[in-house]
Design an enzyme around this catalytic site. Structure first.
Site, PDB file in Angstrom:
ATOM      1  N   LYS A 250       4.603 -84.933  15.438  1.00 34.76           N
ATOM      2  CA  LYS A 250       5.843 -84.546  16.125  1.00 34.76           C
ATOM      3  C   LYS A 250       5.591 -83.503  17.217  1.00 34.76           C
ATOM      4  O   LYS A 250       6.335 -83.410  18.171  1.00 34.76           O
ATOM      5  CB  LYS A 250       6.807 -83.920  15.116  1.00 34.76           C
ATOM      6  CG  LYS A 250       7.456 -84.911  14.186  1.00 34.76           C
ATOM      7  CD  LYS A 250       8.666 -84.222  13.549  1.00 34.76           C
ATOM      8  CE  LYS A 250       8.910 -84.596  12.107  1.00 34.76           C
ATOM      9  NZ  LYS A 250       8.703 -85.932  11.678  1.00 34.76           N
ATOM     10  N   ARG A 251       4.543 -82.725  17.018  1.00 37.45           N
ATOM     11  CA  ARG A 251       4.252 -81.674  18.003  1.00 37.45           C
ATOM     12  C   ARG A 251       3.962 -82.263  19.379  1.00 37.45           C
ATOM     13  O   ARG A 251       4.106 -81.577  20.385  1.00 37.45           O
ATOM     14  CB  ARG A 251       3.067 -80.828  17.533  1.00 37.45           C
ATOM     15  CG  ARG A 251       3.362 -80.080  16.257  1.00 37.45           C
ATOM     16  CD  ARG A 251       2.180 -79.230  15.843  1.00 37.45           C
ATOM     17  NE  ARG A 251       1.737 -78.376  16.923  1.00 37.45           N
ATOM     18  CZ  ARG A 251       0.468 -78.036  17.128  1.00 37.45           C
ATOM     19  NH1 ARG A 251      -0.468 -78.491  16.330  1.00 37.45           N
ATOM     20  NH2 ARG A 251       0.148 -77.252  18.122  1.00 37.45           N
TER      21      ARG A 251
END
Ligand code: GLU
Length: 540
Positions: A250-251
């Site tokens: 997700k980063r």
């Protein structure tokens, strides 16, 4: 009889890496004629939710990953949700305590922190918890204080060695394995413990999961040993890296949002004005002090950025077909060894899959390849299949497609099928059908194709011919404009078609013109030509 499982924790949406794990398990089960189990690992009370569980089911269904046993469909060894199995874990933990393989430990978090600090300052480096003797009086005092003990496995003393189905021999020295917790103070099992008990109770024969679990496996083997159980076989699949390197997570959304915001010169103050979020928080985000995904999404929405898809739902919303995503995921770490062949249906994958051909090094998530593959699947799909796809796509997006009739969508499909690589691309390119253009461009094509030379007079001539035309079928329109091109432009169709195209679609690129006119209908076509002529007529 092979039994394998996918065991997600319902703490968010299904990550594409999780989908790959589920897929490999399914393929292995199919290939071996085995059974595929879906188990929900919801022992983290704070982070788990039923809503997330439902969404995981939904994403799996969308992918076509159908399981044989699960909380939804049941099965002979349920319940398949860990929160419904707490009694069982307690029972097994008590048996381990009775047999001397596990014990209660009473340290508070503060005491554990102190032990950790002491270990860090010593040669040991990191704390490896070992049994600390307690007298019955101490235990009574802890109880009186209201402390809740955890249960730890007495793991010390055994080297762990096993042959991984993918990685080969793996070993961990006895001294590296601490007496880890199997039952938490709140009576819930730890992940390690629940996994082992469940895999045993559910007769799981093969555990196929990502490499990040490799060290966990040594703990799981230690628990199996203590219980005298035969452990399942293990295979650890390669990690998935993004194209920039590093684990795909997700980063990546935060990284992209930050990079684009900075590249376009947005300050925290400017972003605060556009998102309504706190400036200091945004400043931290820009300074890489946080990779909060919610912030990334808010910035992405405000700046209309395309952030990298990470969860399965991101790919659904971006207009990928599940057949394409499944095909692509299957090749992340596996290949059939069939030369250049890359296109496989789910059934073909189930027939071809084998663990021997799963690699051990990280697989790269090549987005260009996925787009290419999706385009291939769009071209190969029946119109009815794409109609269903567009309906699903539209349900997840704000788009005029949502309100369009099946008839309109089918016409759009026939116009875009050969050229769109995603359904979103179709959606965005087709916006002009739903909104009459009020701007025409870009400048360069406008000048070259409409405003200079005979562009405007040709447009006017086309308008007259179209106004007199009754048969509005694609073929009839084509014949009409071709005839006109012969008469006016020495057969150079482009001199008529490009001004027309710009007038009705707003720009020089669109699907085949006559299909576009046919879909717009006579009244709308004429109205658009008039609007364009009115806008540029005076300056011509
Ligand atoms: N619940 C674990 C996870 O989501 C499953 C790991 C396993 O397959 O044992 O990572």
């Amino acid at each position: 009889m092979v039994r394998c499982r996918f065991a997600p924790s319902p703490t968010g949406r299904l990550h594409v890496g999780g989908a790959r794990t589920a897929l490999f398990n399914l393929l292995f089960a199919r290939r071996t004629g085995g059974t595929m189990i879906l188990r929900i690992e919801d022992t983290d009370q704070l982070r788990s939710s039923l809503a997330s569980e439902r969404l995981i089911f939904e994403d799996l269904r969308w992918l076509g990953i159908v399981v044989d046993e699960s909380p939804e469909v049941g099965g002979p060894y349920g319940p398949y949700r860990q929160s419904e199995r707490l009694e069982r874990y307690r029972e097994v933990a008590e048996a381990l305590i009775r047999s001397g393989h596990a014990y209660e430990a009473w340290e508070t978090n503060e005491e554990l922190d102190a032990l950790r600090r002491r270990a860090e300052g010593s040669a040991q480096g990191a704390l490896r918890y070992r049994r600390r003797p307690t007298t019955p009086e101490q235990v009574a005092a802890y109880r009186a204080e209201g402390r809740q003990p955890v249960v730890r496995l007495q793991a010390a003393g055994i080297d762990q060695r096993f042959v991984d189905l993918i990685l080969g021999e793996v070993s961990v020295a006895a001294e590296d394995l601490e007496d880890f917790v199997i039952l938490k103070g709140d009576g819930f099992p730890t992940y390690h413990f629940a996994v082992v008990v469940d895999d045993h109770d559910m007769h799981v024969t093969h555990v196929l999961r990502a490499q990040e679990h490799l060290l966990n496996t040594t703990k799981h083997l230690a628990i199996n040993q203590a219980l005298g159980w035969t452990p399942p076989e293990h295979g650890h699949m390669p990690l998935i890296f993004s194209m920039e390197g590093g684990k795909m997570s997700k980063r990546d959304k935060a990284k992209t949002a930050r990079a684009k915001a900075l590249a376009d010169g947005h300050t925290a103050a400017a972003l605060a004005a556009r998102t309504g979020l706190d400036e200091a928080v945004l400043a931290d985000f820009l300074a890489k002090k946080t990779d909060d995904v919610e912030l990334a999404l808010a910035i992405g929405a405000a700046l209309k950025l395309e952030l990298p898809e990470i969860d399965v739902v991101d790919f659904r919303a971006a207009g990928y077909l599940p057949e394409a995503l499944v095909n692509f995921l299957a090749l992340l770490g596996w290949n059939a060894g069939e030369g250049d062949r890359e296109l496989y249906s789910l059934d073909e994958l189930g027939a071809a899959f084998s663990l021997e051909r799963v690699g051990s090094t990280a697989a790269r998530f090549d987005r260009d390849k996925l787009r290419w593959m999706n385009g291939v699947y769009i071209r190969q799909s029946s119109d009815e299949r794409l109609l269903r796809g567009l309906r699903e796509y539209a349900a997840l997006n704000e788009t005029p497609l949502a309100a369009a009739s099946d008839e309109t969508l089918l016409k759009l499909i026939s116009l875009y099928k050969e050229r769109a690589t995603t359904l979103r691309e179709l959606d965005l390119s087709a916006r002009f059908f739903f909104e009459r253009p009020t701007e025409w461009g870009p400048e360069k094509s406008l000048k070259k194709q409409l405003l200079n030379g005979r562009g405007l007079p040709n447009l006017a001539a086309a308008r007259d011919a179209l106004a007199a035309q009754d048969d509005w079928s694609e073929g009839a329109l084509e014949a009409l404009i071709h005839g006109l091109a012969e008469a006016r432009c020495e057969g150079k169709l482009g001199e008529l078609a490009q001004p027309l195209r710009i007038a009705v679609s707003g720009g020089p690129v669109s699907p085949p013109l006559f299909g576009v006119l046919a879909l717009l209908g006579k009244a709308e076509t004429l109205a658009r030509i008039d609007a364009c002529a009115a806008r540029f007529g005076a300056s011509a």
